[in-house]
Design a protein around this motif. Sequence first.
Motif, short mmCIF file in Angstrom:
data_model
loop_
_atom_site.label_atom_id
_atom_site.label_comp_id
_atom_site.label_asym_id
_atom_site.label_seq_id
_atom_site.Cartn_x
_atom_site.Cartn_y
_atom_site.Cartn_z
N GLY A 55 1.66 -20.62 -8.46
CA GLY A 55 0.57 -19.68 -8.73
C GLY A 55 1.05 -18.45 -9.48
N HIS B 23 -2.21 -25.97 -16.41
CA HIS B 23 -1.75 -25.80 -15.03
C HIS B 23 -0.53 -26.66 -14.67
CE1 HIS B 23 -4.32 -29.40 -14.39
NE2 HIS B 23 -3.51 -29.65 -13.37
N TRP C 207 -1.11 -29.81 -7.92
CA TRP C 207 0.13 -29.19 -7.46
C TRP C 207 0.54 -29.74 -6.09
CZ3 TRP C 207 -0.84 -23.27 -8.62
CH2 TRP C 207 -0.75 -23.06 -10.00
N LEU D 10 -5.13 -27.00 -7.63
CA LEU D 10 -4.47 -27.03 -6.33
C LEU D 10 -4.11 -28.46 -5.92
CD1 LEU D 10 -3.57 -25.38 -3.87
CD2 LEU D 10 -5.86 -25.70 -2.91
N THR E 84 -0.08 -17.48 -13.30
CA THR E 84 -0.64 -16.17 -13.62
C THR E 84 0.04 -15.57 -14.84
OG1 THR E 84 -1.19 -15.77 -11.29
CG2 THR E 84 -1.08 -13.85 -12.74
#
Length: 451
Positions: A340, A301, A23, A20, A344
């Motif tokens: 997100g 990520h 990002w 998080l 996923t």
Amino acid sequence: MNRDRYVDFLRAWAIGLVVLGHWLITALVREPDGEIRAPELLATVPWTQWLTLGFQIMPLFFLAGGHAAGGSWARARAAGGTAAGWVGARALRLLLPAAVYSGLVLCAVGICSAVGVDPNTLELVGWAMAMQFWFLPVYLLLSALTPPLHAAHRRWGLLVPVAMGAVALVADTLVVTVHTPYVGLLDHMLVWGVAYQLGFCWRDGLLTERRPLPAALAAGGALAFAALITLGPFPVSLILVTGQTPSNTDPPSAAMLAWAVAQVGLCLLAAPAVRRLLDRERVWRAVRPVGGASMTLYLWHMLPVLIVAAAFYLTGLAPEPTLGSTAWWGLRLPWLLVLGVVLTGVVRALRPLERGLSLLYERTRPDPGFSRSSHSSHSSRSWLPWLPWLGLAASVTALTRFATRGFAPDGRFPVLPALGLLLGTTLLTARRRTTVDRDTGEPKEALREAA
């Protein structure tokens, strides 16, 4: 053996906040010539550096790692295992997914370089895909040092992290005052090593048997951090900011050490309440998948950022308000939601690869139960215990290079680091049957659980 759900939660929490945080601070700008630039939010909007106090959560990852490693090594010793086998198995668990990730990224770098992609763009992308790698060399080295560190813990207990912290403060003083070269490298091991060593102490009850100790760690660490950033020379940012001297992360500073101690104290204070929540199966079912996919999330990520950049920024579809403006912050929520959703999809697409890596790990990992006495009677195989150490050294060197220079330094393919990681992983996956399995009949199950 029942797993400690709280330790697994800390890993998941740490990884979630790292993702998080990366990002949130990632900003993209499309130049008139079509080039994508990534301005540094923490440098452009200085007040955002205070946000790093909440997002610099890696001390808890090292704390949880020490807690888990202490128990694993204790079980391996009890089952007749040795340091070479145990370290090799622990290292391979991290290196296999890291090596596959690196291999895929390096293939992409090689292809892009061959077709003439702009070197500056390639360098930026290579840096973005390797920015999280700083953690791996430090964690691998601490894992390799677990046998002597745990031996010191069994003998001296809390005195070990206290001594490590004291040496870290001396090293940091030399770095800040007289700029002694290379001394700062020690702090990468000492500061994060304090949190790792406190994990041993936590597992054995040394941090919880005295009820005021967690509160003292939290309050003392927070007060020391406040003093160091107000009266001392250290900045508030716990993430590297270009041009900021001294830095709290490169190398980890006295302020980072204080914040790590404060986080450990807060973690211990929160443990009873969080454990009660984790005892609820509905809550645990939500946490467990994140912990199980933590390495995948950590490694991959930043790929969604590149996908979104290509889909919305290269095409000019993304709105681009002034960096740090109210409109820019308002767009952070849809930015995070889109990333997100993409992540996923990436995680789901990688599930077959994860299953394959799990099978490969079971087939190739070093056996933690290598018997010294049996080994001594097989001199022709005397070189085998050195393979994990050689593989670890080559891998750590390569990963350190990626962490500091990225996957495409100066827009070029990094030949030597790529070969180093290939060599290191190959040495660690060199399968061998140990004399423990053949001669002593030691139960494999106990040794595998220890690893």
